[in-house]
Design a protein around this motif. Structure first.
Motif, PDB file in Angstrom:
ATOM      1  N   ARG A   4       0.847  -1.188   0.000  1.00 20.65           N
ATOM      2  CA  ARG A   4       0.000   0.000   0.000  1.00 20.65           C
ATOM      3  C   ARG A   4       0.878   1.232   0.000  1.00 20.65           C
ATOM      4  N   ILE A   5       0.290   2.406  -0.165  1.00 17.22           N
ATOM      5  CA  ILE A   5       1.045   3.634   0.069  1.00 17.22           C
ATOM      6  C   ILE A   5       0.953   3.940   1.559  1.00 17.22           C
ATOM      7  N   ASP A   6       2.110   3.925   2.220  1.00 21.54           N
ATOM      8  CA  ASP A   6       2.137   4.233   3.651  1.00 21.54           C
ATOM      9  C   ASP A   6       2.071   5.740   3.862  1.00 21.54           C
ATOM     10  N   ALA A  44       6.227  15.303  11.021  1.00 21.79           N
ATOM     11  CA  ALA A  44       4.914  15.005  11.602  1.00 21.79           C
ATOM     12  C   ALA A  44       4.160  14.093  10.655  1.00 21.79           C
ATOM     13  N   MET A  45       3.453  13.120  11.236  1.00 23.48           N
ATOM     14  CA  MET A  45       2.590  12.228  10.456  1.00 23.48           C
ATOM     15  C   MET A  45       1.140  12.651  10.681  1.00 23.48           C
ATOM     16  N   LEU A  46       0.431  12.865   9.569  1.00 26.84           N
ATOM     17  CA  LEU A  46      -0.981  13.224   9.642  1.00 26.84           C
ATOM     18  C   LEU A  46      -1.790  12.087   9.036  1.00 26.84           C
ATOM     19  N   GLY A  51      -6.774   1.286   5.890  1.00 23.85           N
ATOM     20  CA  GLY A  51      -7.087   0.264   4.886  1.00 23.85           C
ATOM     21  C   GLY A  51      -6.838  -1.109   5.474  1.00 23.85           C
ATOM     22  N   ASP A  52      -7.134  -2.154   4.682  1.00 27.53           N
ATOM     23  CA  ASP A  52      -6.956  -3.533   5.145  1.00 27.53           C
ATOM     24  C   ASP A  52      -5.521  -3.797   5.582  1.00 27.53           C
ATOM     25  N   GLN A  53      -4.567  -3.193   4.852  1.00 22.67           N
ATOM     26  CA  GLN A  53      -3.147  -3.486   5.091  1.00 22.67           C
ATOM     27  C   GLN A  53      -2.505  -2.488   6.042  1.00 22.67           C
ATOM     28  N   GLY A  54      -3.285  -1.518   6.525  1.00 20.87           N
ATOM     29  CA  GLY A  54      -2.709  -0.509   7.413  1.00 20.87           C
ATOM     30  C   GLY A  54      -3.129   0.883   6.995  1.00 20.87           C
ATOM     31  N   ALA A  55      -2.663   1.859   7.740  1.00 17.68           N
ATOM     32  CA  ALA A  55      -3.106   3.236   7.515  1.00 17.68           C
ATOM     33  C   ALA A  55      -2.204   3.956   6.516  1.00 17.68           C
ATOM     34  N   SER A  56      -2.691   5.112   6.055  1.00 21.12           N
ATOM     35  CA  SER A  56      -1.858   5.959   5.204  1.00 21.12           C
ATOM     36  C   SER A  56      -1.813   7.367   5.791  1.00 21.12           C
ATOM     37  N   TYR A  57      -0.699   8.039   5.478  1.00 19.01           N
ATOM     38  CA  TYR A  57      -0.396   9.309   6.119  1.00 19.01           C
ATOM     39  C   TYR A  57       0.192  10.300   5.115  1.00 19.01           C
ATOM     40  N   THR A 137       6.005  -1.424   8.814  1.00 17.77           N
ATOM     41  CA  THR A 137       5.393  -0.697   9.917  1.00 17.77           C
ATOM     42  C   THR A 137       5.297  -1.555  11.171  1.00 17.77           C
ATOM     43  N   SER A 138       5.282  -0.879  12.299  1.00 14.46           N
ATOM     44  CA  SER A 138       5.001  -1.570  13.553  1.00 14.46           C
ATOM     45  C   SER A 138       3.656  -1.058  14.054  1.00 14.46           C
ATOM     46  N   ARG A 139       2.885  -0.478  13.138  1.00 15.88           N
ATOM     47  CA  ARG A 139       1.679   0.258  13.520  1.00 15.88           C
ATOM     48  C   ARG A 139       0.444  -0.262  12.777  1.00 15.88           C
ATOM     49  N   ARG A 140       0.305  -1.559  12.659  1.00 14.23           N
ATOM     50  CA  ARG A 140      -0.874  -2.131  12.028  1.00 14.23           C
ATOM     51  C   ARG A 140      -2.118  -1.936  12.861  1.00 14.23           C
TER      52      ARG A 140
END
Ligand code: V0V
Ligand code: CO
Length: 140
Positions: A4-6, A44-46, A51-57, A137-140
């Motif tokens: 995905r696009i992280d 900073a991450m906004l 999504g199914d595979q994790g978030a995007s920022y 990521t460690s942030r699923r």
């Protein structure tokens, strides 16, 4: 390989000003702020979406000094999109596979990234002018 696009990394001169812009115009929320000395950035991450595979920022990047990756980018090109970060399951494995295809690796080994992620960069000259980051990521 790319899940995905992280995040999309955006270079800016003034982090606080840009955060305020993204908050007020797009209604985004800052979920993390860090200084990464190794990468020469205050960032900073906004959060944009889940999504199914994790978030995007969106990752907003201000250089710690002019003589850093983002500092040089700003001097040459001005503010704008700096890199794209793709989610991968295993950054070490992805580096091995991508390196074997002849793409120049900026990082031979994973580095410390935002919010505990393991990251590595591929050279923009071998990726059609796009600085590309792999993110485990460690942030699923
Ligand atoms: C430089 N170039 C780029 C570029 N930066 N092209 C596309 N996108 C970029 N962001 C081009 C530049 O125009 C030159 O091409 C050429 O690459 C060499 O650039 P340079 O001016 O000599 O700049 P350097 O010495 O900064 O080297 C560029 C690289 C460097 C990409 C090797 O910036 C690097 O190692 N970046 C990876 C680390 C990084 O960016 N960290 C900050 C984000 P011409 O003009 O000669 O044709 S940290 C982050 O994202 C974190 C912590 C996270 O997500 O968790
Ligand atoms: Co990044």
């Amino acid at each position: 390989m790319l899940l995905r696009i992280d995040h999309v990394g955006v270079a800016c001169h003034n982090l606080e000003e840009k955060i305020e812009f993204y908050e007020s115009v797009f209604g985004l929320t800052v979920v993390s702020r860090e200084v990464n000395e190794e990468q020469g950035v205050r960032e900073a991450m906004l959060h944009v979406a889940d999504g199914d595979q994790g978030a995007s920022y969106v990752q907003l990047l201000e250089p710690l000094h002019p003589d850093t990756a983002v500092g040089r980018f700003l001097a040459k090109r001005g503010e704008g999109v700096h890199h794209i970060g793709y989610g991968v399951a295993d950054v070490t494995e992805a580096l091995k596979e991508i390196g074997a295809k002849g793409v120049r690796l900026i990082d031979e080994r994973p580095r410390h990234g935002s919010m505990g992620a393991s990251i590595a960069f591929l050279h923009p000259k071998d990726v059609g002018g796009v600085l590309t980051e792999l993110v485990e990521t460690s942030r699923r």
